[in-house]
Design a protein around this motif. Structure first.
Motif, PDB file in Angstrom:
ATOM      1  N   TYR A   1     -69.965 -15.577 -59.356  1.00 39.42           N
ATOM      2  CA  TYR A   1     -70.124 -15.105 -57.975  1.00 39.42           C
ATOM      3  C   TYR A   1     -71.333 -14.188 -57.872  1.00 39.42           C
ATOM      4  CZ  TYR A   1     -65.289 -16.643 -57.591  1.00 39.42           C
ATOM      5  OH  TYR A   1     -64.141 -17.387 -57.614  1.00 39.42           O
TER       6      TYR A   1
ATOM      7  N   ASN B   1     -67.412  -9.357 -58.865  1.00 44.75           N
ATOM      8  CA  ASN B   1     -67.545 -10.759 -59.310  1.00 44.75           C
ATOM      9  C   ASN B   1     -66.227 -11.301 -59.855  1.00 44.75           C
ATOM     10  OD1 ASN B   1     -67.434  -9.391 -61.655  1.00 44.75           O
ATOM     11  ND2 ASN B   1     -69.272 -10.281 -62.587  1.00 44.75           N
TER      12      ASN B   1
ATOM     13  N   THR C   1     -63.001  -8.115 -52.956  1.00 45.86           N
ATOM     14  CA  THR C   1     -63.268  -8.864 -54.192  1.00 45.86           C
ATOM     15  C   THR C   1     -64.696  -9.405 -54.087  1.00 45.86           C
ATOM     16  OG1 THR C   1     -62.247 -10.876 -53.274  1.00 45.86           O
ATOM     17  CG2 THR C   1     -60.831  -9.442 -54.593  1.00 45.86           C
ATOM     18  N   VAL C   2     -64.849 -10.719 -53.957  1.00 48.47           N
ATOM     19  CA  VAL C   2     -66.188 -11.312 -53.876  1.00 48.47           C
ATOM     20  C   VAL C   2     -66.604 -11.458 -52.406  1.00 48.47           C
ATOM     21  CG1 VAL C   2     -65.866 -12.545 -56.040  1.00 48.47           C
ATOM     22  CG2 VAL C   2     -65.221 -13.655 -53.912  1.00 48.47           C
TER      23      VAL C   2
ATOM     24  N   THR D   1     -63.808 -18.632 -47.386  1.00 47.88           N
ATOM     25  CA  THR D   1     -63.878 -19.254 -48.701  1.00 47.88           C
ATOM     26  C   THR D   1     -64.903 -18.477 -49.513  1.00 47.88           C
ATOM     27  OG1 THR D   1     -64.412 -21.307 -49.887  1.00 47.88           O
ATOM     28  CG2 THR D   1     -65.543 -20.967 -47.810  1.00 47.88           C
ATOM     29  N   SER D   2     -64.696 -18.389 -50.824  1.00 50.51           N
ATOM     30  CA  SER D   2     -65.632 -17.620 -51.654  1.00 50.51           C
ATOM     31  C   SER D   2     -66.960 -18.351 -51.778  1.00 50.51           C
ATOM     32  CB  SER D   2     -65.073 -17.435 -53.067  1.00 50.51           C
ATOM     33  OG  SER D   2     -63.763 -16.972 -53.000  1.00 50.51           O
TER      34      SER D   2
ATOM     35  N   ARG E   1     -54.806 -13.497 -46.623  1.00 48.45           N
ATOM     36  CA  ARG E   1     -55.479 -12.355 -47.254  1.00 48.45           C
ATOM     37  C   ARG E   1     -55.552 -11.186 -46.286  1.00 48.45           C
ATOM     38  NH1 ARG E   1     -58.148  -9.998 -50.553  1.00 48.45           N
ATOM     39  NH2 ARG E   1     -60.282 -10.629 -50.857  1.00 48.45           N
TER      40      ARG E   1
ATOM     41  N   ALA F   1     -62.604 -12.756 -58.438  1.00 45.07           N
ATOM     42  CA  ALA F   1     -61.944 -13.231 -57.213  1.00 45.07           C
ATOM     43  C   ALA F   1     -60.537 -12.633 -57.081  1.00 45.07           C
ATOM     44  CB  ALA F   1     -61.868 -14.753 -57.247  1.00 45.07           C
ATOM     45  N   SER F   2     -59.900 -12.909 -55.955  1.00 45.36           N
ATOM     46  CA  SER F   2     -58.548 -12.375 -55.720  1.00 45.36           C
ATOM     47  C   SER F   2     -57.525 -13.068 -56.625  1.00 45.36           C
ATOM     48  CB  SER F   2     -58.146 -12.586 -54.254  1.00 45.36           C
ATOM     49  OG  SER F   2     -58.038 -13.974 -53.978  1.00 45.36           O
TER      50      SER F   2
ATOM     51  N   GLY G   1     -56.670 -12.887 -60.955  1.00 46.54           N
ATOM     52  CA  GLY G   1     -57.989 -12.347 -60.641  1.00 46.54           C
ATOM     53  C   GLY G   1     -57.898 -10.830 -60.600  1.00 46.54           C
TER      54      GLY G   1
ATOM     55  N   GLY H   1     -67.435 -13.381 -49.067  1.00 42.23           N
ATOM     56  CA  GLY H   1     -66.825 -14.581 -48.509  1.00 42.23           C
ATOM     57  C   GLY H   1     -67.690 -15.215 -47.435  1.00 42.23           C
TER      58      GLY H   1
ATOM     59  N   HIS I   1     -69.602 -19.489 -54.249  1.00 45.47           N
ATOM     60  CA  HIS I   1     -69.738 -19.705 -55.703  1.00 45.47           C
ATOM     61  C   HIS I   1     -71.198 -19.861 -56.081  1.00 45.47           C
ATOM     62  CE1 HIS I   1     -65.720 -20.367 -57.456  1.00 45.47           C
ATOM     63  NE2 HIS I   1     -65.379 -20.547 -56.206  1.00 45.47           N
TER      64      HIS I   1
END
Length: 207
Positions: free
Chosen positions: A154, A180, A36-37, A143-144, A122, A182-183, A199, A39, A146
């Motif tokens: 993202y 861009n 996804t994005v 953690t993503s 995850r 997220a999960s 997401g 991390g 931001h």
């Protein structure tokens, strides 16, 4: 200043993976791609590194809701209470994939997470993330990252990520453009799956 390391998802170069794993082992912070994005992560067992991420994110470590990035489902019993068959079937069907599953934590959680009743798990479908967790031998807390820009939530370009984060972390991995979205976050701690955040990923598989 952080190292900027290029890795390819199909065949991540073992010597570079090893270099990043060494940084994680020594309590370093790493920005890396997932399915996804991008991390921001560190070794789940390193209190100093966890504190550093909490400071960067402006949260108290005890209150932080971060994901545990695992290589596969075999790590689960280390941190999660006994899972019933229907729950395990859902996990099997969805992982690896762009989902975060909230599950009841057990008594073996690392000391910084001892008070947590639930944990986010995850297993990303990404060769780079997988090779880092495999190499480290235990999950990475993640953690993503931001953006302040509300439109682009993202950052997806690794060079821009490096520009912004080079003085805050030890390694930024260039794994190509990230996503861009997220999960999808699914709470499996109750009797029925509950979608907490929609997401990336199909939510129909939970019903």
């Amino acid at each position: 200043m952080a190292d900027f390391i290029k890795l390819y998802e199909e065949n991540p170069e073992p010597r570079f993976v090893k270099r990043v794993v060494e940084v994680l082992r020594k309590g370093g912070l790493v920005i890396y791609p997932t399915d996804t994005v991008y991390g921001l992560g560190c070794d789940i067992t390193n209190s100093r590194a966890l504190e550093k991420i909490a400071r960067i994110k402006g949260v108290k470590l005890a209150k932080a809701n971060w994901s545990f990035i695992c290589a596969d489902l075999s790590n689960l019993s280390d941190y999660v209470k006994q899972i019933d068959t229907p729950t395990f079937k859902i996990l099997k069907r969805a992982l690896p994939g762009p989902y975060t599953f909230i599950l009841p934590g057990n008594n073996n959680l690392p000391k910084d997470f001892k008070k947590k009743k639930t944990v986010g798990i995850r297993v990303p479908d990404n060769g780079i993330a997988h090779s880092l967790v495999e190499g480290l031998g235990n999950p990475i807390v993640s953690t993503s990252i931001h953006d302040e820009d509300e439109v682009l939530e993202y950052t997806t370009d690794p060079e821009l990520i490096f520009e912004k984060w080079q003085n805050l972390v030890d390694v930024v991995i260039d794994g190509g453009y990230g996503d861009n979205v997220a999960s999808t976050v699914v709470d499996l701690s109750g009797p029925q799956p509950v979608i907490v955040r929609e997401g990336k990923g199909d939510t129909d598989i939970f019903y």
